[in-house]
Design a protein around this motif. Sequence first.
Motif, PDB file in Angstrom:
ATOM      1  N   ILE A 276     -15.680   8.729 -50.270  1.00 31.53           N
ATOM      2  CA  ILE A 276     -16.176  10.108 -50.116  1.00 31.53           C
ATOM      3  C   ILE A 276     -15.086  10.970 -49.486  1.00 31.53           C
ATOM      4  CG2 ILE A 276     -17.883  11.572 -48.987  1.00 31.53           C
ATOM      5  CD1 ILE A 276     -19.015   9.874 -51.247  1.00 31.53           C
ATOM      6  N   ALA A 277     -14.425  10.438 -48.461  1.00 33.57           N
ATOM      7  CA  ALA A 277     -13.345  11.189 -47.808  1.00 33.57           C
ATOM      8  C   ALA A 277     -12.225  11.489 -48.802  1.00 33.57           C
ATOM      9  CB  ALA A 277     -12.803  10.393 -46.620  1.00 33.57           C
ATOM     10  N   LYS A 278     -11.931  10.559 -49.684  1.00 32.26           N
ATOM     11  CA  LYS A 278     -10.872  10.751 -50.674  1.00 32.26           C
ATOM     12  C   LYS A 278     -11.211  11.892 -51.628  1.00 32.26           C
ATOM     13  CE  LYS A 278      -8.001   8.099 -53.908  1.00 32.26           C
ATOM     14  NZ  LYS A 278      -7.789   6.754 -54.517  1.00 32.26           N
TER      15      LYS A 278
ATOM     16  N   PHE B  76      -5.567  15.350 -44.000  1.00 35.14           N
ATOM     17  CA  PHE B  76      -5.526  13.896 -43.990  1.00 35.14           C
ATOM     18  C   PHE B  76      -6.920  13.352 -43.731  1.00 35.14           C
ATOM     19  CE2 PHE B  76      -4.033  15.798 -40.117  1.00 35.14           C
ATOM     20  CZ  PHE B  76      -4.724  15.175 -39.093  1.00 35.14           C
ATOM     21  N   SER B  77      -7.216  12.239 -44.370  1.00 37.47           N
ATOM     22  CA  SER B  77      -8.501  11.590 -44.164  1.00 37.47           C
ATOM     23  C   SER B  77      -8.525  10.959 -42.778  1.00 37.47           C
ATOM     24  CB  SER B  77      -8.742  10.528 -45.238  1.00 37.47           C
ATOM     25  OG  SER B  77      -8.796  11.122 -46.514  1.00 37.47           O
ATOM     26  N   TYR B  78      -9.659  11.085 -42.112  1.00 39.93           N
ATOM     27  CA  TYR B  78      -9.802  10.521 -40.773  1.00 39.93           C
ATOM     28  C   TYR B  78      -9.479   9.034 -40.787  1.00 39.93           C
ATOM     29  CZ  TYR B  78     -11.964   8.587 -36.603  1.00 39.93           C
ATOM     30  OH  TYR B  78     -12.190   7.899 -35.435  1.00 39.93           O
ATOM     31  N   SER B  79      -8.693   8.616 -39.823  1.00 39.60           N
ATOM     32  CA  SER B  79      -8.369   7.214 -39.637  1.00 39.60           C
ATOM     33  C   SER B  79      -8.625   6.871 -38.170  1.00 39.60           C
ATOM     34  CB  SER B  79      -6.905   6.947 -39.993  1.00 39.60           C
ATOM     35  OG  SER B  79      -6.575   5.583 -39.807  1.00 39.60           O
ATOM     36  N   LYS B  80      -9.423   5.856 -37.954  1.00 43.70           N
ATOM     37  CA  LYS B  80      -9.849   5.511 -36.593  1.00 43.70           C
ATOM     38  C   LYS B  80      -8.666   5.151 -35.715  1.00 43.70           C
ATOM     39  CE  LYS B  80     -12.275   1.693 -35.777  1.00 43.70           C
ATOM     40  NZ  LYS B  80     -13.435   0.776 -35.679  1.00 43.70           N
TER      41      LYS B  80
ATOM     42  N   VAL C 264     -10.309  15.372 -42.749  1.00 43.56           N
ATOM     43  CA  VAL C 264     -11.414  15.152 -43.679  1.00 43.56           C
ATOM     44  C   VAL C 264     -12.078  13.818 -43.356  1.00 43.56           C
ATOM     45  CG1 VAL C 264     -12.003  14.779 -46.105  1.00 43.56           C
ATOM     46  CG2 VAL C 264     -10.270  16.472 -45.493  1.00 43.56           C
ATOM     47  N   GLY C 265     -13.410  13.800 -43.328  1.00 45.93           N
ATOM     48  CA  GLY C 265     -14.118  12.542 -43.162  1.00 45.93           C
ATOM     49  C   GLY C 265     -14.254  12.059 -41.737  1.00 45.93           C
TER      50      GLY C 265
END
Length: 415
Positions: A337-339, A316-320, A288-289
């Motif tokens: 927004i991702a949350k 899971f929210s995108y993490s760089k 997500v995101g």
Amino acid sequence: MKKVYFKTFGCRTNQFDTQVMMSRLGEYELARNEEEADVIVVNSCTVTNGADSGVRGYINQVGRINGEAKVLLTGCGAHTKGESLFESGKVHGVFGHSEKEKITKFLEKSDRFYEIGDLEHVDTTVVEQFVGKSRAFIKIQEGCDFRCSYCIIPYVRGDARSLDETLILEQIRRLAANGFGEFILTGTNVGSYGKERGSSIAKLLKRMSQIRGVRRIRIGSLEPIQITDEFKELLDEPWMAKHLHIALQHTSDEMLKLMNRRNDFMSDLKLFEELASHGYALGTDFIVGHPGEGEDQWQEAIERVKMLPLTHIHAFSYSKRDGTPSAVMKPQVPGNIAKIRHRELTQIVKAKNFAFRRSLNEPLEILIESKKDGRYFGLDQYFNKISIESGRDLKGEWLYLEKFEAAEEMNRGSF
């Protein structure tokens, strides 16, 4: 006798790698915690920048808890952050995946060391026990040939390569003889097994099923394109867990292209409907995101999720992750927004899972794994958790349960 404590971050492959090291401790004894350890081995994850931060934070923490212990770093993070942690003096030694079978040598080293190894190694250790586990993880391959935009793993575990089938089967024979009945196949990209050996995961599954004591086989994660006709011939076998985890990562075709994925939604939908027709519970990964996920892409994606016969999700929210193409893509999606999107997605699939469990009209085959607050907990053939009340000691047992309640959080029953 000197003691060693293992701290494992990340995936099932790392859990298996830790078991490989535990099986080769020589004169060392396993420590129950960090405080009593002479050596602390950190098997690290580096899938996101956040994973690196978690490992670094843990290393700082154990330095305060037990400043006398030697700290050794291995795992994927050894390739990305090992050098900086070593040069800063945070760890006594660093060794890569390919060196883990030499763990005894590293435990004894008084001088600091940095031995990162290579990305072509294939394990040869046969693991006969899994400490504290009812189920056995079986690593069947290493590395990945996919190059998804967000993923660093192929660069720290190398290209896909398969473990020797003879060793895999021997390991399962020994574990089955030691009382294990459920086996979970794991690896970096499990479905690629055998491609360089003229074999396949389907062929391996057939041979595994013929070993006495093998009761249930689960598969860690597959790509949609790896569900071949040969694999589909196994769907109704009684030893196949009735749950498959198939990594989609998204349901917007635009996002899938940005992610450099090899799947598309209409093909995924057709595949999932076919698998569901065989009675399978179906899980997936979903990011997500990811950069570029605007409101239009999200609304399309969520409507498509509703169409899929999903029962489980690892969202899971995108993490760089520095060093990947996605890390420099624009526009970034704000964390708040991702949350919100993450919550929306997981609630939809949670409702789908509840509906699936309520629709079941056949006995559950359960392996009991743990006990807490007077109740036993296990997983059924559909990878759903169940809580069981019983006056017997059920730890490690297999149960057939015909009557159960599909409560919202998990199934409940008595035996």
